[in-house]
Design a protein around this motif. Structure first.
Motif, short mmCIF file in Angstrom:
data_model
loop_
_atom_site.label_atom_id
_atom_site.label_comp_id
_atom_site.label_asym_id
_atom_site.label_seq_id
_atom_site.Cartn_x
_atom_site.Cartn_y
_atom_site.Cartn_z
N MET A 173 71.98 3.93 40.50
CA MET A 173 71.79 5.30 40.05
C MET A 173 72.20 6.26 41.16
N LYS A 174 72.89 7.33 40.79
CA LYS A 174 73.25 8.36 41.74
C LYS A 174 72.37 9.58 41.48
N ALA A 175 71.65 10.01 42.50
CA ALA A 175 70.69 11.11 42.33
C ALA A 175 70.99 12.25 43.29
N PHE A 176 70.85 13.46 42.80
CA PHE A 176 71.00 14.67 43.60
C PHE A 176 69.64 15.33 43.68
N ILE A 177 69.17 15.58 44.92
CA ILE A 177 67.83 16.13 45.11
C ILE A 177 67.93 17.54 45.67
N ALA A 178 67.51 18.52 44.88
CA ALA A 178 67.40 19.90 45.34
C ALA A 178 65.97 20.12 45.81
N GLY A 179 65.83 20.70 47.00
CA GLY A 179 64.50 20.78 47.60
C GLY A 179 64.22 19.54 48.43
N ALA A 180 65.30 18.89 48.90
CA ALA A 180 65.16 17.63 49.63
C ALA A 180 64.42 17.77 50.94
N THR A 181 64.42 18.97 51.53
CA THR A 181 63.75 19.14 52.81
C THR A 181 62.29 19.53 52.65
N LYS A 218 61.45 15.18 50.45
CA LYS A 218 61.72 14.17 51.48
C LYS A 218 61.26 12.79 51.02
N ALA A 219 60.10 12.73 50.39
CA ALA A 219 59.57 11.44 49.93
C ALA A 219 60.42 10.88 48.80
N VAL A 220 60.92 11.75 47.92
CA VAL A 220 61.79 11.29 46.84
C VAL A 220 63.08 10.70 47.41
N VAL A 221 63.68 11.39 48.38
CA VAL A 221 64.90 10.88 49.02
C VAL A 221 64.65 9.51 49.64
N GLU A 222 63.59 9.41 50.42
CA GLU A 222 63.29 8.17 51.12
C GLU A 222 63.07 7.01 50.14
N GLN A 223 62.29 7.26 49.10
CA GLN A 223 61.96 6.17 48.17
C GLN A 223 63.16 5.76 47.32
N VAL A 257 71.92 11.84 47.22
CA VAL A 257 72.54 13.01 47.84
C VAL A 257 71.45 14.07 47.99
N ALA A 258 71.13 14.37 49.24
CA ALA A 258 70.08 15.35 49.54
C ALA A 258 70.72 16.70 49.85
N HIS A 259 70.31 17.72 49.12
CA HIS A 259 70.87 19.04 49.37
C HIS A 259 70.11 19.74 50.49
N VAL A 260 70.88 20.30 51.43
CA VAL A 260 70.32 21.09 52.53
C VAL A 260 71.09 22.40 52.59
N ARG A 261 70.38 23.51 52.71
CA ARG A 261 71.04 24.81 52.79
C ARG A 261 72.05 24.82 53.94
N PRO A 262 73.25 25.32 53.71
CA PRO A 262 74.26 25.34 54.78
C PRO A 262 73.87 26.23 55.94
N ASP A 263 72.97 27.19 55.70
CA ASP A 263 72.54 28.09 56.78
C ASP A 263 71.22 27.66 57.40
N SER A 264 70.78 26.45 57.10
CA SER A 264 69.52 25.97 57.65
C SER A 264 69.60 25.86 59.18
N ALA A 265 68.61 26.38 59.85
CA ALA A 265 68.56 26.30 61.31
C ALA A 265 68.37 24.85 61.78
N LYS A 266 67.93 23.98 60.86
CA LYS A 266 67.67 22.59 61.20
C LYS A 266 68.70 21.65 60.57
N LEU A 267 69.89 22.18 60.27
CA LEU A 267 70.89 21.38 59.54
C LEU A 267 71.24 20.09 60.27
N VAL A 268 71.49 20.17 61.57
CA VAL A 268 71.84 18.96 62.33
C VAL A 268 70.71 17.94 62.27
N GLY A 269 69.50 18.42 62.44
CA GLY A 269 68.35 17.54 62.38
C GLY A 269 68.19 16.89 61.02
N TRP A 270 68.43 17.67 59.95
CA TRP A 270 68.32 17.11 58.61
C TRP A 270 69.42 16.08 58.35
#
Length: 231
Positions: free
Chosen positions: A1-9, A14-19, A28-41
């Motif tokens: 199954m291929k899943a796209f998670i909005a609100g992944a952070t 986060k728990a949905v992505v991990e499981q 596929v976890a969506h992260v805002r492109p302007d997130s200050a923590k993008l590299v970390g995510w």
């Protein structure tokens, strides 16, 4: 199954992505492109065997993302915390912009695909257009859009979502959840098992498991479900 998670952070995302990734699904976890923590995510989700998508929150950006990913399931887990909304002094606006606007923007993009994905939307117990709570009104409006637009969907209404691991500690919420669970435990002993199950608090890992199970079970499709019905 291929899943796209909005609100992944978020707490539940986060728990949905991990499981999902742990079960071998393509995530596929969506992260805002302007997130200050993008590299970390990126590092975090890479370590969880998930891909990261940084589509802009625009109709064009999300349409492109949906076409590229072609997900079978889209998890709509966006939400504004009350604390964040109050800090910005924009409680009503943030619920309208984020919880409704961004969620339905992604919903629209997903439903335009030649093969529309299953939509899994995390709503809230008490969601109603007649509620005095702007938050619950918005949740009810999103539910209507999901039902109207989706070829198939699962809507889960949860009560208190509480536990460790949040970015904000929310001590008041956790105390309220414990107090509520205590009263519900008494109700359960007195025979009100369904009430106890429906209104109990749940942590992110428990809720993620229920959301994922609901996407895997066709008997839960096209329904609005409470925790009592998922237990």
């Amino acid at each position: 199954m291929k899943a796209f998670i909005a609100g992944a952070t978020g707490y539940v995302g986060k728990a949905v992505v991990e499981q999902l990734a742990a079960k071998g699904h393509q995530v596929v976890a969506h992260v805002r492109p302007d997130s200050a923590k993008l590299v970390g995510w990126r590092n975090y989700f890479s370590g969880a065997n998930a891909q990261v998508n940084t589509a802009q929150w625009t109709p064009e950006g999300l349409n492109s993302a949906m076409e590229q990913v072609a997900p079978e399931v889209v998890y709509l887990l966006l939400g504004t915390t009350r604390t964040r909304a109050k800090q910005d002094n924009q409680v009503t606006n943030r619920f309208e912009i984020v919880d409704f606007g961004l969620t339905t923007m992604l919903l629209n993009a997903a439903c335009l695909l030649p093969t529309p994905p299953l939509i899994v939307y995390l709503s809230s117990l008490g969601a109603s257009l007649d509620s005095r709570s702007k938050y619950l009104q918005v949740r009810a409006r999103v539910e209507q859009e999901v039902i109207k637009q989706s070829a198939s969907f699962v809507i889960v209404r949860a009560s208190f979502i509480s536990g460790s691991g949040r970015d904000d500690s929310r001590p008041g919420e956790r105390l309220a959840a414990k107090a509520s669970d205590g009263l519900l435990a008494v109700a359960g002993l007195l025979g009100a098992k369904k009430t106890q199950s429906k209104y109990r608090s749940v942590d992110n890992h428990q809720l993620a498991k229920l959301l994922i199970e609901s996407a895997e079970r066709t008997d839960r499709y096209n329904r609005i479900l409470t925790l009592e019905q998922l237990s």
